[in-house]
Design a protein around this motif. Structure first.
Motif, PDB file in Angstrom:
ATOM      1  N   UNK A 296       0.839  -1.194   0.000  1.00 53.65           N
ATOM      2  CA  UNK A 296       0.000   0.000   0.000  1.00 53.65           C
ATOM      3  C   UNK A 296       0.876   1.247   0.000  1.00 53.65           C
ATOM      4  N   UNK A 297       2.013   1.190   0.715  1.00 53.04           N
ATOM      5  CA  UNK A 297       2.907   2.348   0.775  1.00 53.04           C
ATOM      6  C   UNK A 297       3.543   2.616  -0.581  1.00 53.04           C
TER       7      UNK A 297
ATOM      8  N   UNK B   6       8.232  10.654  -0.569  1.00 53.06           N
ATOM      9  CA  UNK B   6       7.432   9.657   0.131  1.00 53.06           C
ATOM     10  C   UNK B   6       6.797  10.279   1.374  1.00 53.06           C
ATOM     11  N   UNK B   7       7.644  10.859   2.241  1.00 54.58           N
ATOM     12  CA  UNK B   7       7.133  11.385   3.508  1.00 54.58           C
ATOM     13  C   UNK B   7       7.044  12.910   3.534  1.00 54.58           C
ATOM     14  N   UNK B   8       7.659  13.586   2.566  1.00 55.62           N
ATOM     15  CA  UNK B   8       7.588  15.039   2.506  1.00 55.62           C
ATOM     16  C   UNK B   8       8.637  15.746   3.340  1.00 55.62           C
TER      17      UNK B   8
ATOM     18  N   UNK C 254      20.007   9.940  -0.351  1.00 55.64           N
ATOM     19  CA  UNK C 254      20.400   8.538  -0.293  1.00 55.64           C
ATOM     20  C   UNK C 254      20.333   7.963   1.120  1.00 55.64           C
ATOM     21  N   UNK C 255      20.918   8.627   2.087  1.00 59.38           N
ATOM     22  CA  UNK C 255      20.927   8.104   3.461  1.00 59.38           C
ATOM     23  C   UNK C 255      19.504   8.068   4.026  1.00 59.38           C
ATOM     24  N   UNK C 256      18.733   9.118   3.790  1.00 59.63           N
ATOM     25  CA  UNK C 256      17.347   9.169   4.281  1.00 59.63           C
ATOM     26  C   UNK C 256      16.539   7.990   3.729  1.00 59.63           C
ATOM     27  N   UNK C 257      16.679   7.734   2.440  1.00 66.09           N
ATOM     28  CA  UNK C 257      15.932   6.635   1.822  1.00 66.09           C
ATOM     29  C   UNK C 257      16.299   5.298   2.450  1.00 66.09           C
TER      30      UNK C 257
ATOM     31  N   UNK D 132      13.135   4.690   4.887  1.00 59.56           N
ATOM     32  CA  UNK D 132      12.203   3.965   4.026  1.00 59.56           C
ATOM     33  C   UNK D 132      12.730   2.612   3.553  1.00 59.56           C
ATOM     34  N   UNK D 133      13.961   2.249   3.957  1.00 60.23           N
ATOM     35  CA  UNK D 133      14.577   0.979   3.556  1.00 60.23           C
ATOM     36  C   UNK D 133      14.482   0.802   2.039  1.00 60.23           C
ATOM     37  N   UNK D 134      14.947   1.812   1.320  1.00 57.18           N
ATOM     38  CA  UNK D 134      14.807   1.847  -0.131  1.00 57.18           C
ATOM     39  C   UNK D 134      16.124   2.282  -0.760  1.00 57.18           C
ATOM     40  N   UNK D 135      16.417   1.716  -1.918  1.00 56.54           N
ATOM     41  CA  UNK D 135      17.612   2.105  -2.666  1.00 56.54           C
ATOM     42  C   UNK D 135      17.240   3.223  -3.629  1.00 56.54           C
TER      43      UNK D 135
END
Length: 163
Positions: free
Chosen positions: A51-52, A74-76, A84-87, A91-94
């Motif tokens: 859903x996310x 994603x989160x604004x 890169x680090x935030x993701x 969000x556990x995303x590459x």
């Protein structure tokens, strides 16, 4: 034996009702809310992840990538120099997955433009490009010498197998 959803709901609601006064309507709403939340949690994290992924972006591309900062679509969250680090942490995303999800072209860096320019200028001032070129030339020369040394050695005669 693991408690059922109904037992867990009753336990949570009774604990909440013990410390705060609830009307009959509020109690019924609380039971329904807790029960549905527990059902969703029991359904698994995979459903929540799907859903996310299909959520609409929090902002437009133009607003997300400003000269002095970048914002997460994603989160604004904003005010970052690079995403890169935030993701990875939040969000556990590459970066590739992020680009694919929001249709961001590969030519668009995930950093603030001013930040990239400042790093480029600093690298030029320190002569990092020249140092890299010199290091590559030295490495290429060593490889060339090594190949020449291997070519000069006489080849060993193949051994005959004993029968």
């Amino acid at each position: 034996m693991a408690p059922t959803l109904l037992e867990l709901t009753a336990s949570i609601v009774s604990s909440h009702a013990a410390v705060s006064e609830l009307s009959t309507e509020e109690l019924v709403q609380e039971i329904q809310k807790i029960y549905s939340t527990l059902q969703q949690l029991e359904g698994g994290v995979a459903e929540a992840g799907q859903a996310e992924e299909q959520k609409a972006p929090a902002m437009t591309l133009k607003k997300a990538f400003q000269p002095d900062q970048v914002c997460c679509m994603i989160c604004g969250k904003g005010g970052m120099k690079t995403l890169t680090r935030h993701l990875a942490q939040v969000h556990n995303m590459k970066p590739g997955e992020y680009r694919k999800q929001f249709g961001i072209p590969s030519s668009q860096p995930l950093t603030a433009k001013k930040f990239s320019e400042a790093r480029k200028k600093m690298a030029q001032e320190r002569g990092l490009a020249d140092n890299l070129a010199k290091a590559r030339a030295v490495r290429a020369a060593k490889l060339k010498e090594k190949k020449a040394a291997v070519a000069e050695k006489p080849a060993k005669a193949p051994r005959k197998k004993k029968a």
